[in-house]
Design a protein around this motif. Structure first.
Motif, PDB file in Angstrom:
ATOM      1  N   VAL A 156      10.577 -15.861   2.454  1.00  4.72           N
ATOM      2  CA  VAL A 156       9.563 -14.988   3.049  1.00  4.72           C
ATOM      3  C   VAL A 156       9.105 -14.020   1.967  1.00  4.72           C
ATOM      4  O   VAL A 156       9.858 -13.684   1.051  1.00  4.72           O
ATOM      5  N   ILE A 157       7.841 -13.588   2.060  1.00  6.01           N
ATOM      6  CA  ILE A 157       7.312 -12.579   1.148  1.00  6.01           C
ATOM      7  C   ILE A 157       7.052 -11.308   1.942  1.00  6.01           C
ATOM      8  O   ILE A 157       6.396 -11.347   2.989  1.00  6.01           O
ATOM      9  N   VAL A 158       7.564 -10.199   1.449  1.00  3.34           N
ATOM     10  CA  VAL A 158       7.256  -8.906   2.055  1.00  3.34           C
ATOM     11  C   VAL A 158       6.346  -8.147   1.097  1.00  3.34           C
ATOM     12  O   VAL A 158       6.474  -8.266  -0.126  1.00  3.34           O
ATOM     13  N   PHE A 212       0.964  -6.015   9.601  1.00  2.00           N
ATOM     14  CA  PHE A 212       0.980  -7.278  10.349  1.00  2.00           C
ATOM     15  C   PHE A 212       1.856  -8.294   9.633  1.00  2.00           C
ATOM     16  O   PHE A 212       2.288  -8.093   8.498  1.00  2.00           O
ATOM     17  N   ALA A 213       2.116  -9.364  10.331  1.00  3.67           N
ATOM     18  CA  ALA A 213       2.905 -10.455   9.754  1.00  3.67           C
ATOM     19  C   ALA A 213       2.275 -11.788  10.120  1.00  3.67           C
ATOM     20  O   ALA A 213       1.649 -11.928  11.188  1.00  3.67           O
ATOM     21  N   LEU A 214       2.432 -12.765   9.226  1.00  2.97           N
ATOM     22  CA  LEU A 214       1.883 -14.096   9.446  1.00  2.97           C
ATOM     23  C   LEU A 214       2.997 -15.124   9.272  1.00  2.97           C
ATOM     24  O   LEU A 214       3.883 -14.969   8.429  1.00  2.97           O
ATOM     25  N   ASN A 215       2.941 -16.192  10.073  1.00  6.17           N
ATOM     26  CA  ASN A 215       3.883 -17.286   9.857  1.00  6.17           C
ATOM     27  C   ASN A 215       3.390 -18.160   8.704  1.00  6.17           C
ATOM     28  O   ASN A 215       2.321 -17.899   8.127  1.00  6.17           O
ATOM     29  N   LYS A 216       4.146 -19.185   8.380  1.00  9.61           N
ATOM     30  CA  LYS A 216       3.793 -19.979   7.198  1.00  9.61           C
ATOM     31  C   LYS A 216       2.577 -20.875   7.415  1.00  9.61           C
ATOM     32  O   LYS A 216       2.110 -21.508   6.468  1.00  9.61           O
ATOM     33  N   ILE A 238       9.309  -4.763  15.120  1.00 10.59           N
ATOM     34  CA  ILE A 238      10.394  -5.647  14.674  1.00 10.59           C
ATOM     35  C   ILE A 238       9.951  -7.097  14.805  1.00 10.59           C
ATOM     36  O   ILE A 238       9.412  -7.503  15.845  1.00 10.59           O
ATOM     37  N   VAL A 239      10.169  -7.847  13.741  1.00  9.33           N
ATOM     38  CA  VAL A 239       9.906  -9.278  13.756  1.00  9.33           C
ATOM     39  C   VAL A 239      11.214 -10.001  13.450  1.00  9.33           C
ATOM     40  O   VAL A 239      12.158  -9.408  12.919  1.00  9.33           O
ATOM     41  N   GLU A 240      11.256 -11.278  13.798  1.00  5.26           N
ATOM     42  CA  GLU A 240      12.483 -12.046  13.570  1.00  5.26           C
ATOM     43  C   GLU A 240      12.192 -13.241  12.688  1.00  5.26           C
ATOM     44  O   GLU A 240      11.266 -14.028  12.953  1.00  5.26           O
ATOM     45  N   LEU A 241      12.977 -13.361  11.623  1.00  3.25           N
ATOM     46  CA  LEU A 241      12.888 -14.495  10.709  1.00  3.25           C
ATOM     47  C   LEU A 241      13.937 -15.515  11.118  1.00  3.25           C
ATOM     48  O   LEU A 241      15.135 -15.254  11.036  1.00  3.25           O
ATOM     49  N   ASP A 242      13.472 -16.673  11.590  1.00  2.00           N
ATOM     50  CA  ASP A 242      14.374 -17.714  12.069  1.00  2.00           C
ATOM     51  C   ASP A 242      14.832 -18.575  10.890  1.00  2.00           C
ATOM     52  O   ASP A 242      14.014 -19.197  10.196  1.00  2.00           O
ATOM     53  N   ASP A 261      10.845 -19.487   9.375  1.00  2.00           N
ATOM     54  CA  ASP A 261       9.542 -18.941   9.735  1.00  2.00           C
ATOM     55  C   ASP A 261       9.735 -17.714  10.613  1.00  2.00           C
ATOM     56  O   ASP A 261      10.813 -17.493  11.188  1.00  2.00           O
ATOM     57  N   LEU A 262       8.670 -16.931  10.732  1.00  2.00           N
ATOM     58  CA  LEU A 262       8.679 -15.764  11.602  1.00  2.00           C
ATOM     59  C   LEU A 262       8.315 -16.174  13.026  1.00  2.00           C
ATOM     60  O   LEU A 262       7.413 -17.002  13.234  1.00  2.00           O
TER      61      LEU A 262
END
Length: 567
Positions: free
Chosen positions: A182-184, A233-237, A254-258, A263-264
């Motif tokens: 993941v990239i932050v 914001f956040a985006l999935n792959k 809060i987001v969750e990285l599976d 992926d988010l």
């Protein structure tokens, strides 16, 4: 893995206060089972710190604060904090003494430090003045997940999206080669109208191109002329938005990285604003509120002329500071129309602010008598008109000084562009609220504000605009209609079109030439204006760097004639 995005509103230079905000959201994150907390670019000192970065004691205090923050954070929570770090090779290489950095705080200490690689030098940015660019791709491993770290501009160089490269490297491409999960991105990206959709489109392209989820964390709040809108914001792959924070307010999402899907997972998505006027309104309200609070003001004052500009500024001030904290001053002259007074009072009643009336007729006579001998044999003109504005400016400043008000100036961008404003008069103030809002947008905002009922009296919107500095005066005595003027200014200032291109677009050549000369001649006024809140990509603020003493217009005419002869 749970990852929290802290959308913070720092105060520049308030190291203990900013650290306390980070600590608060860290505790909330830990209570929610978060493993990694993201904060914005330079979150410890606030962005942009500008020449505070040249002060060694400031840098030393920031490092001390960072070390203490690391010790205070909850156990088992990794936190990325925006800070600076020293370039130990600066003396040997001749480079800058600082990096714009992100510190990974974990287990009571600074675990790793990452440096910003792409340093912008356009518009309001001047990062090469202070920072050395980082040379290495930034990443770390947490719970077997490899996390790539980028800082603001590092994401803005996807050559496929832009059709070109502005820098020699693309940090996102480098991280994808390294196989991060993941990239932050930790940003302090200033607001301009409509910019959010562009950000999302750009990062959606990168996420889908490299098949990597991206989490974008943005600062919120007003710092001097700049407004930061947040909207992290956040985006999935696949490049799909899976969460978005609200605009113009602090938040913790809060987001969750599976790990299995790499992926988010979907989370809460705040909607976009329904229209641009609502977005701009929220930006201006935030800008006024933060400028006042961070400069130590609780109350505001402005001149109420009965015109549309002062009406809009009064409404913004009422929303930003509270109606009980705004004073509108009516200063009628013998040239003021009756509707100017009644319209101003109607507006004040609608928004609930206090007013006072200070007629200036006697003061005008005093000036006339004092200057009578010196002005003998001359006709009434610009000097006498400007005296009225300067009387009003002096009265407003006197009240502001006496009672500790923040004086809000009310000139719009169209006026500032062509110098249709008076130094030491209506330009007086501590903050120019709508200095980056064109006149046509002022009207649009007023119509939007009235969508649920009258806030701005209808007569304020429909009557011809006038400075009322002489009998029967209207703005169009001196200027083209504002729809024509604003289109010319948009093409000239924002689009960088030549006079020939503007004429080819349908504008009269003489009007274009007049506007061009007015813009150039008014530069000395703009240089002395109070800071103005930036809402466009080309504001008359820290990103506007035009010379005052310049003969380019005369040279340009000669040059154009040579071009014509050569053809």
């Amino acid at each position: 893995m749970k990852i929290a995005i802290a959308q913070l509103n720092p105060t520049i230079g308030d190291l203990p206060g900013n650290a306390a905000k980070i600590l608060q959201v860290a505790q909330e994150s830990a209570n929610a089972g978060v493993r990694l907390l993201l904060t914005p670019e330079l979150s410890l000192c606030g962005y942009p710190p500008r020449d505070l970065l040249l002060n060694p004691s400031f840098i030393e205090a920031m490092d001390i604060t960072l070390q203490q923050l690391a010790r205070d954070l909850p156990a088992n929570l990794a936190v990325l904090v925006g800070t600076t770090s020293k370039n130990e090779q600066a003396h040997a290489t001749g480079g800058k003494h600082l990096f714009n950095s992100i510190a990974l705080l974990l287990d009571g200490k600074v675990e790793q430090v990452f440096h910003k690689r792409l340093l912008p030098t356009y518009d309001v940015f001047d990062e090469h003045r202070y920072f050395e660019p980082g040379l290495q791709a930034n990443y770390f491993t947490l719970d077997d997940m490899v996390i790539g770290v980028t800082i603001c501009e590092d994401l803005w160089n996807d050559e496929e999206f832009w059709g070109k490269r502005s820098y020699t490297v693309n940090p996102v491409a480098d991280l994808s080669i390294l196989g991060v999960d993941v990239i932050v991105n930790l940003s302090a990206s200033p607001y301009t109208a409509g910019k959010q959709r562009f950000r999302e489109e750009m990062l959606s392209h990168s996420a889908a191109r490299f098949k990597l989820p991206i989490i974008y964390t943005n600062q919120v709040g007003g710092n001097d002329d700049l407004i930061f809108d947040g909207r992290s914001f956040a985006l999935n792959k696949s490049g799909e938005i899976i969460c978005r924070a609200p605009g113009f307010e602090t938040d913790l999402i809060i987001v969750e990285l599976d790990a299995l899907q790499q992926d988010l997972l979907p989370s809460a998505i705040s909607p976009h604003y329904e229209n641009l006027d609502g977005e701009i309104w929220n930006a201006l309200v935030l800008g006024v509120r933060d400028y006042a609070q961070k400069c130590g003001f609780s109350k505001g004052i402005l001149g109420l002329s009965g015109g549309v500009d002062s009406a809009l500024v009064a409404a913004i001030a009422s929303a930003a500071l509270g109606k009980e904290n705004v004073l509108g001053v009516l200063m009628p002259s013998p040239y003021s129309s009756e509707h100017s007074i009644s319209d101003a009072l109607a507006l004040a009643k609608n928004i609930g602010i206090k007013t006072t009336r200070l007629p200036i007729g006697d003061l005008m006579q005093d000036y006339d008598q004092t200057l009578a001998e010196l002005f003998a044999g001359t006709e009434f003109g610009l000097a006498e008109e400007n005296i009225q504005s300067r009387i009003r400016g002096n009265l407003l400043m006197a009240i502001a000084n006496k009672f500790g008000y923040l004086l809000l100036s009310t000139g719009n961008k169209s006026e500032m562009a062509v110098g249709y404003c008076t130094l030491y008069g209506d330009m007086n103030g501590g903050l120019a609220v709508i200095a980056d809002v064109p006149k046509t947008r002022v009207y649009s905002l007023c119509h939007w504000l009235n969508h649920d009922g009258e806030v701005i009296p209808s007569n304020v919107i429909t009557k011809p605009p006038s400075a009322e500095l002489k009998p029967g005066q209207v703005d169009q005595d001196s200027l083209p209609s504002y729809d024509i003027l604003d289109d010319i200014l948009q093409r000239l200032i924002h689009n960088h079109e030549s006079p020939q291109q503007i004429v080819a677009a349908g504008h009269d050549a003489q009007i274009v030439d007049k506007v061009l000369r007015l813009v150039a001649r008014a530069e000395f006024k703009r240089r002395q204006a109070p800071p103005g809140l930036k809402i466009t990509d080309r504001a008359f603020g820290t990103g506007w760097r035009m010379p005052i003493a310049s003969n380019w217009l005369a040279v340009k005419d000669v040059y154009q004639q040579q071009v014509i002869l050569q053809k």
